[in-house]
Motif scaffolding. Structure first.
Motif, PDB file in Angstrom:
ATOM      1  N   ASN A   1      -4.176  -4.884  -0.096  1.00  0.00           N
ATOM      2  CA  ASN A   1      -4.446  -3.699  -0.914  1.00  0.00           C
ATOM      3  C   ASN A   1      -4.521  -2.447  -0.052  1.00  0.00           C
ATOM      4  OD1 ASN A   1      -7.193  -3.651   0.194  1.00  0.00           O
ATOM      5  ND2 ASN A   1      -7.576  -5.376  -1.185  1.00  0.00           N
ATOM      6  N   TRP A   2      -4.653  -1.319  -0.724  1.00  0.00           N
ATOM      7  CA  TRP A   2      -4.665  -0.015  -0.060  1.00  0.00           C
ATOM      8  C   TRP A   2      -5.808   0.097   0.935  1.00  0.00           C
ATOM      9  CZ3 TRP A   2      -1.222   3.696   0.434  1.00  0.00           C
ATOM     10  CH2 TRP A   2      -1.627   4.994   0.805  1.00  0.00           C
TER      11      TRP A   2
ATOM     12  N   ASP B   1       4.965   6.408  -5.193  1.00  0.00           N
ATOM     13  CA  ASP B   1       3.512   6.288  -5.257  1.00  0.00           C
ATOM     14  C   ASP B   1       2.897   6.382  -3.861  1.00  0.00           C
ATOM     15  OD1 ASP B   1       0.869   5.617  -6.242  1.00  0.00           O
ATOM     16  OD2 ASP B   1       1.229   3.577  -5.525  1.00  0.00           O
TER      17      ASP B   1
ATOM     18  N   ALA C   1      -0.162  -2.646  -4.485  1.00  0.00           N
ATOM     19  CA  ALA C   1       0.618  -1.489  -4.921  1.00  0.00           C
ATOM     20  C   ALA C   1       2.032  -1.910  -5.297  1.00  0.00           C
ATOM     21  CB  ALA C   1       0.657  -0.429  -3.818  1.00  0.00           C
TER      22      ALA C   1
END
Length: 680
Positions: free
Chosen positions: A158-159, A249, A223
């Motif tokens: 994840n980010w 994004d 993402a």
């Protein structure tokens, strides 16, 4: 012919000196062992190597910007060399287990460096920077965490995990740059982190295809999943609208981080701000390039051309100059020092509206300056009152710091006193109480220090008003610390470093008060500061020897067949006079080059600068006219001469042609010839 040496020509670099004698770098294991001196080499050899590495390695940029002060170049080389070695140990060694082994060794060498026992040539050089700039260990150690992580972590779910990696891989570099330039406050570090993280992310999105080749994916998998992409879609390089949406994004998030960090360029020294602006513009150009090529970084790596890089530099410089940075103090701007109380500024020709505390602080600064009867104080009266107050604040701070180094206390007490001044300065600038424990800054009570609470409010107001970098004042304290432990200087370059700290910093701070718009001003100010200090060194060579200090470079003493003991005799020998004439010629060249500063500062400050340069050059001319008879009564200018100079500065024309006092040209030519003959 290649400069690279073979394994037979080059000794192996032992990777476990003092710890594991079986651990060593194998022949050709990493390329940068080429040119590396042996462990335990001299500081000069080590610095030569880090300079070579920074200027000859495969990076397609110059590590040290031509805008940075020369006094910082070697420090940047040293830090770069550490980062380059750590990076290559992690990326250039194919086996993960071996890379982890070498990274562990590198961290042991880092520990030894902070224990004052460096062995590897990179750490021999880096130790000088760590001590001079008071850099904590943490950012160096954090980088190693990232390189170790690269050996075991190939995917990021994840980010937040990607950002967590950037905390160790990118942000420490920005913080190291801030430390090198004298900035230690949390606000600048926060903005630097945003910029460095954004740069790292832009690099990730640019290098997707390259990272896939070595089995790594830095794209957050959640993402990708939100756009309908699986991990296998990325590894199999399936480019379609889903990947385009993903890149859009990621790029949008990265642009937000660049925007968050951008204010930092307005909060640092003028020369560093151009570099920071270039980093941001370069990172944004990478994102633009990804967009312009249709977002397909699965198959191609977008690049920023040399022409584009030149255009970016031009735009950064134009924006830099158009924004008034380098600043003229005549222009009201936002506070340059973040974290301290925001103080009102004066507009063009207007007196500032100051709080009673700050007004009282300025009054105390003027009292200290008056009591000193320095040549500098007479020049204050030729400035408008706001600038006059600023010069008094600078002088008072410098006077009190110098007094700590000169008082009759023990060495340890003097060092503690200077450390307290450094901590107090940071506290007043940032509004935070901090101490340094070798690894991190921690909250602490304000140090008890005579004069700090009286002088520092005015000094910080001056720094804010004239956008003056804190590193100048930190460097000045470092110069006072050098005087406590360094008694000789092997080369002129080492002496120049000292002179920058004790005198070049004075020229730089004064020039910010004088006001300037031409980027050359700061380099010219450094030259004049060095010229002033050389003049003092020549005049006081006998007295300094009696105090146990010899400032003239050892290489120059050897050139003229002089020993330090010759400075302790009753009068100057012929050899000593020729040596001093040689150093005087150096000073005259600096005066002549630095005098161009007169034409690039604000007109309301030119009288003060003219007086300073004319007075000090006249003092050097007097010494020269006496054939360097400086072993008796201290050479001075009379009060009558000083008054004449003040009158000329107040009512006369100020030109580069008349800023220097006239010299005995015949004596100058004779001295120059003699110097060249003896120099061989």
């Amino acid at each position: 012919m290649s400069e690279r040496r073979t394994a037979q020509d080059k000794p192996l670099i032992h990777a476990g000196a003092g710890r594991d004698s079986n651990l060593m770098l194998r022949p050709g294991e990493i390329e940068i062992t080429c040119h590396a001196p042996n462990p335990g080499c001299s500081t000069e050899e080590a610095q030569k190597y880090t300079r070579w590495l920074a200027t000859h390695h495969y990076e397609n940029f110059n590590v040290v910007s031509w805008l940075l002060p020369k006094a910082l170049h070697q420090h940047f080389y040293n830090v770069y060399a550490y980062c380059r070695w750590a990076d290559d140990l992690g990326d250039e060694v194919p086996q993960a287990a071996r890379a982890l082994e070498l990274l562990a060794w590198w961290e042991h060498e880092l520990d030894a460096c902070y224990e004052g026992k460096p062995s590897h040539p990179v750490f021999v050089a880096l130790r000088q920077t760590i001590v001079a700039k008071d850099i904590p260990k943490q950012p160096f150690a954090d980088l190693l965490k990232a390189f170790r992580q690269d050996q075991t972590v190939k995917r990021y779910p994840n980010w937040n995990t990607v950002l967590g990696y950037c905390v160790y891989s990118a942000n420490p570099v920005g913080r190291l740059v801030l430390y090198l330039c004298g900035y230690r406050d949390e606000e600048r570090q926060r903005l630097s982190d945003a910029t460095c993280t954004a740069l790292q992310l832009a690099n990730f999105w640019q290098d997707v295809s390259r990272d896939l080749d070595i089995g790594r994916i830095y794209i957050p998998l959640d993402a990708a999943a939100s756009q309908g992409l699986s991990e296998s879609d990325i590894t199999e390089r399936r480019f379609d609208d889903r990947y385009v949406r993903l890149m859009k994004d990621l790029i949008a998030r990265t642009r937000t981080l660049f925007a968050q960090g951008r204010p930092l360029a307005k909060m640092v020294d003028a020369r560093l701000s151009v570099d920071l602006e270039m980093f941001t513009r370069g990172g944004l150009a990478v994102l633009d390039s990804i967009e312009s090529m249709g977002y397909d970084t699965l198959h191609r790596r977008p690049a920023v051309s040399k022409l584009k890089q030149a255009a970016l530099l031009g735009r950064a410089l134009v924006a830099h100059l158009a924004s008034g940075n380098p600043p003229s103090n005549d222009v009201a701007t936002e506070p340059a020092v973040v974290g301290a109380q925001h103080l009102p500024r004066s507009g063009r020709g207007a007196a500032p509206h100051l709080s009673s505390t700050i007004s009282q602080s300025y009054e105390e600064c003027h009292r200290i300056a008056r009591a000193s009867q320095s040549n500098f104080y007479y020049a204050f009266f030729l400035l408008p009152k706001p600038k006059r107050d600023a010069m008094a604040a600078l002088y008072a701070f410098m006077r009190l710091v110098d007094d700590v180094a000169d008082e009759g206390a023990s060495l340890a007490a003097k060092q503690r006193g200077l450390a307290k001044w450094r901590a107090a300065l940071d506290q007043y600038i940032t509004g935070q109480d901090q101490v340094f424990d070798g690894n991190a800054a921690m909250a602490a009570p304000a140090p008890s220090l005579s004069g700090a609470s009286e002088v520092l409010p005015a000094l910080v107001d001056t720094m804010q008003r004239y956008k003056m970098p804190a590193r100048y004042l930190h460097d000045l304290i470092s110069g006072a610390e050098m005087d406590l432990t360094v008694q000789t200087y092997p080369t002129f370059d080492r002496l120049r470093e000292y002179c920058y700290r004790v005198a070049g910093t004075v020229g730089l701070t004064c020039t910010h008060v004088f006001g300037f718009r031409d980027a050359r001003a700061l380099d010219l100010a450094e030259k004049l500061g060095l010229a002033f200090q050389l003049t003092n060194i020549i005049r006081d060579v006998h007295e300094d020897y009696k105090l146990g200090r010899v400032y003239l470079p050892e290489e120059d003493l050897q050139r003229y067949g002089i020993s330090p003991q010759d400075f302790g005799r009753g009068e100057a020998s012929l050899g000593v006079r020729e040596l001093l004439r040689f150093e005087a010629q150096r000073a005259w060249q600096l005066y002549e080059e630095g005098s161009a500063l007169l034409g690039v500062i604000d007109t309301d400050s030119r009288g003060a600068l003219w007086l300073l340069v004319h007075t000090y050059s006249a003092l050097l001319g007097r010494i020269e006219s006496l054939d360097f008879a400086v072993f008796g009564e201290r050479v001075r200018l009379s009060k009558a001469e000083k008054m004449i100079f003040i009158a000329k500065a107040r009512f006369g024309r100020h030109t580069e042609e008349n800023i220097l006092e006239k010299r005995d040209r015949d004596r100058r030519r004779a001295g120059g010839t003699g110097s060249r003959r003896r120099a061989g």
